[in-house]
Motif scaffolding. Structure first.
Motif, short mmCIF file in Angstrom:
data_model
loop_
_atom_site.label_atom_id
_atom_site.label_comp_id
_atom_site.label_asym_id
_atom_site.label_seq_id
_atom_site.Cartn_x
_atom_site.Cartn_y
_atom_site.Cartn_z
N PRO A 114 0.84 -1.20 0.00
CA PRO A 114 0.00 0.00 0.00
C PRO A 114 0.87 1.25 0.00
N LEU A 115 0.49 2.24 -0.79
CA LEU A 115 1.21 3.50 -0.89
C LEU A 115 0.49 4.53 -0.03
N VAL A 116 1.23 5.18 0.87
CA VAL A 116 0.65 6.24 1.71
C VAL A 116 1.17 7.58 1.21
N GLU A 117 0.26 8.51 0.91
CA GLU A 117 0.64 9.83 0.41
C GLU A 117 0.01 10.92 1.27
N PHE A 118 0.70 12.04 1.39
CA PHE A 118 0.18 13.19 2.14
C PHE A 118 -0.08 14.34 1.18
N TYR A 119 -1.26 14.92 1.29
CA TYR A 119 -1.63 16.09 0.48
C TYR A 119 -1.97 17.24 1.44
N TYR A 120 -1.58 18.44 1.03
CA TYR A 120 -1.86 19.64 1.84
C TYR A 120 -3.31 20.04 1.63
N LYS A 121 -4.07 20.12 2.74
CA LYS A 121 -5.48 20.51 2.65
C LYS A 121 -5.56 22.01 2.41
N ASN A 122 -5.50 22.41 1.14
CA ASN A 122 -5.53 23.83 0.82
C ASN A 122 -6.08 24.00 -0.60
N ASP A 123 -7.36 24.40 -0.67
CA ASP A 123 -8.04 24.53 -1.97
C ASP A 123 -7.34 25.53 -2.88
N ALA A 124 -6.87 26.65 -2.28
CA ALA A 124 -6.24 27.71 -3.09
C ALA A 124 -5.01 27.18 -3.82
N LEU A 125 -4.31 26.23 -3.20
CA LEU A 125 -3.11 25.66 -3.81
C LEU A 125 -3.41 24.37 -4.59
N GLY A 126 -4.67 23.95 -4.56
CA GLY A 126 -5.04 22.74 -5.29
C GLY A 126 -4.63 21.45 -4.58
N ASP A 127 -4.58 21.48 -3.23
CA ASP A 127 -4.26 20.28 -2.43
C ASP A 127 -3.02 19.54 -2.95
N PRO A 128 -1.85 20.17 -2.95
CA PRO A 128 -0.66 19.54 -3.55
C PRO A 128 -0.13 18.35 -2.74
N LEU A 129 0.51 17.43 -3.44
CA LEU A 129 1.19 16.29 -2.83
C LEU A 129 2.43 16.81 -2.10
N LEU A 130 2.63 16.36 -0.85
CA LEU A 130 3.76 16.82 -0.05
C LEU A 130 4.70 15.67 0.29
N THR A 131 5.98 15.95 0.40
CA THR A 131 6.93 14.99 0.96
C THR A 131 6.94 15.17 2.48
N SER A 132 7.48 14.19 3.19
CA SER A 132 7.60 14.30 4.65
C SER A 132 8.43 15.54 5.02
#
Length: 241
Positions: A114-132
């Motif tokens: 399973p792949l776990v990914e983190f996205y920034y909860k921010n509509d203005a930025l388009g919920d970008p994928l974040l690294t740790s």
């Protein structure tokens, strides 16, 4: 008197007489592509609230602490007040959606782990994928919290995958949100429903017919209400011990 505290795309959160308890009202509104596409799915609020209730109870039995207290109406539940961690945690078992678009992996490819990914909860930025490392630079969570979010999400995935298999449904991927209670404990929050999970009917091989989730709305596949209703019926058919 209940005061409206917050209105999101899928829910309205109200205060209650107890400052530590909130009322979540699930709407029939449907949005996709960061709310650029809007519509209504009849009965969606009641279905998502009831499915979420069932799955929160299942997860609580499996030792996952959640914000859920009780369902008070078909489209309403009482939840513990938490401070939402501004990260969406996505767990993927099979390649689909943005993972395919961004990596070129074919849709339907089963991932070795399973792949776990983190996205920034921010509509203005388009919920970008974040690294740790970006999460740490942005001070959105501590290293311990990142590790805890990852391990909790994998445990949720283990419990839900097994449960949905019993329903004849493949859990492709899903999005989780977490919050901190007054003691800074991490609780699973938000909802778990056909809005937040990719669910494929195991008795269908056709790549469009098998879809039982919000992708039916996103991709204009039709029969959205029927798919959500089917998920509800299959989930409720599984008794919780």
């Amino acid at each position: 008197m209940n005061q409206k505290l917050y209105e999101g795309k899928a829910k309205i959160i109200y205060t209650t007489d107890n400052p530590e308890i909130l009322l979540a009202y699930y709407k029939d509104d449907a949005t996709a592509f960061n709310a650029q596409k809007r519509g209504q799915i009849a009965g969606k609020g009641q279905i998502n609230c009831t499915v979420s209730t069932h799955l929160f109870k299942l997860l609580e039995q499996g030792g996952i602490r959640t914000h859920f207290i009780e369902q008070t109406a078909p489209d309403q539940m009482l939840v513990r007040r938490v401070q939402i961690v501004p990260l969406e945690v996505v767990v993927r078992n099979i390649a689909a959606g943005s993972l395919c678009k961004q990596t070129g992996l074919p849709e339907g490819k089963i991932l070795a782990n399973p792949l776990v990914e983190f996205y920034y909860k921010n509509d203005a930025l388009g919920d970008p994928l974040l690294t740790s490392d970006r999460i740490l630079v942005m001070e959105l969570a501590t290293p311990e919290q990142i590790e805890q979010l990852r391990s909790l999400s994998l445990e949720v995935n283990r419990i839900l995958t097994q449960f949905f298999n019993q329903c004849g449904i493949t859990l492709v991927d899903f999005k989780l949100e977490f919050g901190l209670d007054e003691t800074q404990q991490i609780l699973l929050a938000d909802e778990i429903s056909p809005d937040t999970c990719r669910l494929w009917n195991q008795s269908e091989t056709d790549s469009e017919k098998r879809v039982m989730d919000k992708d039916r709305f996103r991709r204009d596949l039709g029969n959205v209400e029927n798919a959500y209703q089917q998920v509800l019926e299959r989930v409720l058919a599984q008794n919780l011990h």
